[in-house]
Design a protein around this motif. Structure first.
Motif, PDB file in Angstrom:
ATOM      1  N   TYR B  28       0.506  -0.867   0.165  1.00  0.00           N
ATOM      2  CA  TYR B  28      -0.194  -0.145  -0.339  1.00  0.00           C
ATOM      3  C   TYR B  28       1.247   0.895  -0.168  1.00  0.00           C
ATOM      4  N   ARG B  29       0.211   2.464  -0.814  1.00  0.00           N
ATOM      5  CA  ARG B  29       0.982   3.389  -0.458  1.00  0.00           C
ATOM      6  C   ARG B  29       0.788   4.334   1.097  1.00  0.00           C
ATOM      7  N   GLU B  31       1.475   7.751   2.129  1.00  0.00           N
ATOM      8  CA  GLU B  31       1.838   9.068   1.568  1.00  0.00           C
ATOM      9  C   GLU B  31       2.321   9.799   2.373  1.00  0.00           C
ATOM     10  N   ALA B  32       1.732   9.208   4.309  1.00  0.00           N
ATOM     11  CA  ALA B  32       2.015   9.989   5.155  1.00  0.00           C
ATOM     12  C   ALA B  32       3.664   9.823   5.252  1.00  0.00           C
ATOM     13  N   LEU B 268       7.892   4.190  11.854  1.00  0.00           N
ATOM     14  CA  LEU B 268       6.836   4.264  12.897  1.00  0.00           C
ATOM     15  C   LEU B 268       6.511   5.972  13.542  1.00  0.00           C
ATOM     16  N   ASP B 269       6.996   6.322  13.002  1.00  0.00           N
ATOM     17  CA  ASP B 269       5.939   7.746  13.589  1.00  0.00           C
ATOM     18  C   ASP B 269       5.007   7.872  12.564  1.00  0.00           C
ATOM     19  N   ALA B 271       3.982   5.521   9.350  1.00  0.00           N
ATOM     20  CA  ALA B 271       3.688   4.638   9.045  1.00  0.00           C
ATOM     21  C   ALA B 271       2.948   3.452  10.671  1.00  0.00           C
ATOM     22  N   GLY B 272       3.505   3.432  11.474  1.00  0.00           N
ATOM     23  CA  GLY B 272       2.844   2.995  12.942  1.00  0.00           C
ATOM     24  C   GLY B 272       4.012   1.493  12.623  1.00  0.00           C
ATOM     25  N   LEU B 273       5.134   1.118  12.236  1.00  0.00           N
ATOM     26  CA  LEU B 273       5.795  -0.178  12.390  1.00  0.00           C
ATOM     27  C   LEU B 273       6.855   0.058  13.141  1.00  0.00           C
TER      28      LEU B 273
END
Lengths: 319, 319
Positions: B28-29, B31-32, B268-269, B271-273
């Motif tokens: 998935y893209r 964009e953030a 982390l910031d 993509a939350g990964l």
């Protein structure tokens, strides 16, 4: 079971309309979480997509059915707004999102970045709902009402189809409860196709309106909310959604804020996932009632990952 | 193209053998992430599965082909060991994993928790490889050699099939380079089915053996490694793997440690990964050469998420 407003055939058909990037999301055992919880835990991950929440499933359905229209408006706690902005952008649909100015800045920033017009109200989500309705009336455009509009429920319900198709059987599913689209959607499919699975809704103690309504079997409103779980912090349950929820949920429980932040930290440390508070409600529910889940296989839907970075680190206490 | 050791028909057949939980991972893209990188970025997410890395694809293939055998041994930097332990457990196969005692504790803990016998060597991954080979000879059991054994490459190569099937076309793919299974696997499929896509391998400056070998077109070894990216820190490239890599990679680049930690923080910031250092090599490569990627659509494979929590937070500087 008695009939809800949802329909299995329409839900199956929805899969053909929703962009594949929102479908067939990961569902996997996360054994690293289990020593802290005392049961088998599987994650249904709804954050690995372009809008980092499950709301794309419903917004895709809404936008598809609006083909030929020029504009749409919704109130949003932040995630529906992003999803509708994404779905509208790809279809040349003008999207207006009304949100509380107290919504997480990152959610508001992403709504703008996706090209939607964002209008902020100086109040909570219920005021945003009123303002969105006024815009729809004035402009003569479609108002999307989360959880009331059947597309939002049936879009979310496609998660249920994926759970039912899981390779490993499971005993219970934990679903974040806010307006009710996710809970009635997933609950409907499970009660129809896998009625042996316990459907448990989870809401914060600080935003208990829908849970209290479910237990009292009538709409109960609250004067305010007090929770970090912005995604589920409504005060006015919608009667038609409550009626559906009464038919498909086996239980609705309330959890403390501290359990939510502990759940967020556990998902960070043991699953490597940054989640928003609503997405940790399931883990919080297990933490607060370990005996209930001991030895069972529980699926928790990790429904969203949009959080302000600074607030997140403050909540989870990362050092 | 000239022939590598890999075979497209076998790779396609591998999909029928690998547990579905490792296949059809999110693409998935994000964009953030893009404002900080200056190009369109899509994530191929290989961490949302029971072993939190792509290695399950290869281990499933290995274990399937060992049906009827009783035991297997491998050396591992940590991720193959977990994956093989997982695949072996489900098939009643005794798994021994040899690892460096300097491997991340969380990887070693997970290997044990999955029921494998873990033997630690007082040296780096190359010593673990020697020890695993000795065990295999002594016990008369199968030695799984990551990147050399074709199943490990062709298992990883199934990622390539999924990339080729992507709805959105892309211009380049960034692949973490260690032993070479992932790079030769994905590279083989792309060169066969989507040769217009640039295949770029990324390795840390502190562990450059395979990258130097690719540029010099001969095996170059190093005396030591100095990187936090434990998953790709080999010193002795395997000649047969290098030969394949020379046929399928368009480039191999080296990145600084600081870029790796910056990439981890960005994932982390935005993509939350939570990712291990190897999984941030692609983002690091974009950061170090923005002009090269400007305006293009780049896929980065987020290949693993197994990190020690304390080290992770120290690296990303979360507060």
């Amino acid at each position: 079971m008695q009939e809800t407003r949802l329909d299995i055939d329409r839900i199956r058909a929805a899969r053909r309309v929703i962009a594949p990037v929102f479908l067939d999301t990961p569902l996997y055992r996360c054994e690293a979480l289990e020593p802290g919880l005392g049961c088998a835990v599987s994650i249904k991950l709804e954050t690995a997509n372009p809008v980092r929440s499950f709301k794309g499933r419903g917004s895709e359905l809404v936008a598809h059915l609006l083909t030929g229209e020029r504009a749409v408006v919704c109130a949003s706690a932040g995630n529906l707004g992003q999803a509708l902005a994404w779905s509208g952008r790809g279809r040349g649909l003008d999207v207006t999102v009304v949100a509380s100015r107290f919504a997480p800045a990152t959610k508001l920033d992403r709504i703008r970045a996706l090209g939607a017009r964002l209008e902020l109200v100086d109040g909570d989500h219920e005021l945003a709902r009123e303002r969105a309705a006024a815009i729809a009336r004035h402009d003569g455009i479609r108002l999307v009402e989360d959880s009331l509009d059947i597309e939002t429920c049936e879009g979310a319900a496609t998660i249920g189809l994926e759970l039912v198709a899981a390779a490993q059987p499971f005993d219970a599913v934990l679903i974040a409860l806010g307006g009710g689209a996710l809970a009635t959607g997933v609950g409907h499919v499970l009660k129809a196709l896998a009625p042996e699975v316990e459907v448990i809704c989870v809401q914060p103690l600080g935003a208990p309106a829908m849970t209290r309504s479910w237990h009292e079997r009538r709409v109960v409103t609250t004067d305010s909310t007090d929770t970090i779980a912005d995604g589920v912090a409504g005060r006015y349950p919608i009667p038609a959604v409550l009626a559906d929820l009464l038919l498909v949920a086996d239980d609705a429980v309330l959890v403390q804020e501290e359990s939510i932040t502990t759940g967020m930290r556990m998902l960070l440390d043991h699953a490597g996932l940054v989640v928003e508070p609503s997405a940790a409600l399931g883990i919080a529910a297990i933490r607060e009632d370990r005996d209930r889940f001991a030895g069972r296989h529980v699926v928790t839907i990790v429904c969203g990952g949009n959080v302000d970075v600074a607030a997140y680190h403050r909540w989870v206490g990362a050092t």
